[in-house]
Design a protein around this motif. Structure first.
Motif, PDB file in Angstrom:
ATOM      1  N   THR A  78      44.910  55.662 -14.906  1.00  0.00           N
ATOM      2  CA  THR A  78      45.420  56.835 -14.198  1.00  0.00           C
ATOM      3  C   THR A  78      45.647  58.028 -15.121  1.00  0.00           C
ATOM      4  OG1 THR A  78      46.457  55.343 -12.598  1.00  0.00           O
ATOM      5  CG2 THR A  78      47.234  57.587 -12.581  1.00  0.00           C
ATOM      6  N   GLU A  79      45.502  57.828 -16.426  1.00  0.00           N
ATOM      7  CA  GLU A  79      45.721  58.921 -17.382  1.00  0.00           C
ATOM      8  C   GLU A  79      44.641  59.987 -17.232  1.00  0.00           C
ATOM      9  OE1 GLU A  79      47.513  60.723 -20.993  1.00  0.00           O
ATOM     10  OE2 GLU A  79      48.115  59.684 -19.152  1.00  0.00           O
ATOM     11  N   GLY A 109      42.242  66.407 -12.392  1.00  0.00           N
ATOM     12  CA  GLY A 109      42.569  65.099 -12.964  1.00  0.00           C
ATOM     13  C   GLY A 109      43.082  64.123 -11.935  1.00  0.00           C
ATOM     14  N   GLY A 110      42.548  64.228 -10.701  1.00  0.00           N
ATOM     15  CA  GLY A 110      43.028  63.347  -9.642  1.00  0.00           C
ATOM     16  C   GLY A 110      44.472  63.610  -9.265  1.00  0.00           C
ATOM     17  N   GLY A 111      44.946  64.828  -9.535  1.00  0.00           N
ATOM     18  CA  GLY A 111      46.333  65.175  -9.254  1.00  0.00           C
ATOM     19  C   GLY A 111      47.294  64.828 -10.375  1.00  0.00           C
ATOM     20  N   MET A 112      46.775  64.345 -11.514  1.00  0.00           N
ATOM     21  CA  MET A 112      47.630  63.922 -12.623  1.00  0.00           C
ATOM     22  C   MET A 112      47.688  64.921 -13.769  1.00  0.00           C
ATOM     23  SD  MET A 112      49.149  61.057 -11.910  1.00  0.00           S
ATOM     24  CE  MET A 112      49.624  60.343 -13.498  1.00  0.00           C
ATOM     25  N   GLY A 151      52.018  58.700  -8.713  1.00  0.00           N
ATOM     26  CA  GLY A 151      51.162  58.584  -9.893  1.00  0.00           C
ATOM     27  C   GLY A 151      51.954  58.342 -11.157  1.00  0.00           C
ATOM     28  N   ALA A 152      53.158  58.915 -11.227  1.00  0.00           N
ATOM     29  CA  ALA A 152      54.005  58.717 -12.406  1.00  0.00           C
ATOM     30  C   ALA A 152      54.431  57.261 -12.532  1.00  0.00           C
ATOM     31  CB  ALA A 152      55.231  59.630 -12.313  1.00  0.00           C
ATOM     32  N   ILE A 157      51.793  63.245  -6.519  1.00  0.00           N
ATOM     33  CA  ILE A 157      50.924  62.392  -7.353  1.00  0.00           C
ATOM     34  C   ILE A 157      51.493  62.354  -8.769  1.00  0.00           C
ATOM     35  CG2 ILE A 157      48.589  61.970  -8.192  1.00  0.00           C
ATOM     36  CD1 ILE A 157      47.522  63.338  -5.704  1.00  0.00           C
ATOM     37  N   ARG A 158      51.258  63.371  -9.580  1.00  0.00           N
ATOM     38  CA  ARG A 158      51.837  63.378 -10.934  1.00  0.00           C
ATOM     39  C   ARG A 158      53.361  63.323 -10.885  1.00  0.00           C
ATOM     40  NH1 ARG A 158      52.204  62.315 -16.333  1.00  0.00           N
ATOM     41  NH2 ARG A 158      50.126  63.046 -16.827  1.00  0.00           N
TER      42      ARG A 158
END
Length: 342
Positions: free
Chosen positions: A274-275, A298-301, A327-328, A322-323
């Motif tokens: 996910t990074e 970045g895929g929302g990251m 995602g976090a 997300i981020r």
């Protein structure tokens, strides 16, 4: 590779849906339990969840039967918690005591002295608190938390600036309505409007940032010595928190030095699924970053920054659900696996 069994607590809510979206095809985790309130338990997830995301509901999740939020009913090695804070305060310790790893997005446990509050790119060494937590509480499992969505975006950009000697931080946020949940802000309140108050948000930003950037001495976290002053506001944007940040630093760097610090920031976590790459994206346009245009990088990251000016002043922006949320927690879990703690 055998996948790790994963459950989601609070699976029908906004962040719970993001967890399911991110975990449904994850290379390391397999969704094995979806837990929600008693009114949803026993129903097919596809029938009980009012799916709100742009993506289609994952078919494997749609067919799963929701179980109660109960340690005896959840079949998983790690649970991702999207529970409300008041419920998380009692439920998450029950799961940790029963031997589960709890990756929590809830605020209830973040500031407890033996609970790691972690952003993998910022303070992975704080995972040393896991041993302290298990020893002090006599738990077989443990709890790890990620910060508030506003805090995450800002702190990711502060990490590469620590070398310049941060002395004080000022932040003014413009936060998306999804941060309050689907029913969190009435349309009549937010349309044609800005709401200059979000309950407990400023306090979270001001305290969590200092813990995240503090030092782990082997037994506890010593908060970073600088002060953080926050003013948080709700704006009429669906996803993506935008933040205006002022950072006073003892080295008084030039904007080009700050820009270079952002661009060269590499925490060495590219092996985590996910990074994002890059972690921080510098926008050269004078009117960027903008939520609608940049939140899904970045895929929302990825966290985007721009308008780096003398002072040092800049804008940062990232996807809050997300981020800044699901995602976090997923990234934290990936770090745990990399470190051999899963």
């Amino acid at each position: 590779m055998e996948k790790i069994r994963a459950g989601v607590l609070g699976a029908t809510g906004n962040v719970g849906q993001r967890f399911i979206e991110m975990l449904s095809k994850h290379p390391w985790f397999e969704l094995t339990s979806l837990a929600a309130s008693d009114r949803s338990a026993g129903k097919r997830y596809g029938d009980a969840a009012n799916w709100r995301l742009d993506s289609k509901i994952p078919q494997d999740a749609a067919g799963m039967t929701i179980v109660p939020v109960d340690t005896e009913k959840v079949n998983a090695d790690i649970v991702f918690s999207a529970l409300p804070a008041d419920l998380a305060k009692t439920v998450e310790p029950e799961f940790a005591k029963a031997g589960f790893v709890v990756a929590s997005n809830a605020s209830a446990m973040r500031m407890m002295k033996d609970i790691p509050l972690v952003i993998p790119e910022v303070n992975p060494e704080h995972l040393g608190l896991i041993d302290v937590q298990q020893d002090e509480r006599n738990w077989d499992g443990y709890i790890i938390t990620n910060p508030n969505c506003t805090t995450i975006m800002m702190t990711v950009t502060l990490k590469p600036l620590m070398k310049f000697g941060i002395e004080r931080i000022y932040i003014s946020s413009m936060q998306a309505i999804s941060g309050a949940g689907y029913d969190g802000v009435a349309s009549m309140a937010i349309l044609d409007n800005v709401i200059p108050y979000i309950e407990k948000e400023e306090e979270k930003v001001e305290t969590e940032t200092r813990k995240l950037l503090g030092e782990f001495d082997g037994g506890k976290i010593i908060d970073a010595p600088f002060e953080v002053s926050a003013s948080c506001h709700r704006v009429m944007v669906i996803d993506g928190h935008t933040e205006a940040i002022w950072v006073e630093m003892s080295d008084d760097p030039f904007p080009e030095e700050v820009k270079e610090a952002f661009m060269s920031f590499d925490p060495g976590l590219s092996d985590l699924p996910t990074e994002p790459n890059p972690v921080i994206e510098v926008k050269e346009e004078k009117d960027r970053p903008q939520p609608r245009m940049d939140r899904n990088i970045g895929g929302g990251m990825t966290v985007s920054v721009g308008r780096i000016r003398p002072g040092i002043r800049y804008i940062c922006m990232g996807h809050n659900t997300i981020r800044g949320a699901a995602g976090a927690s997923v990234l934290n879990a990936e770090l745990l696996k990399k470190m051999g703690k899963l």
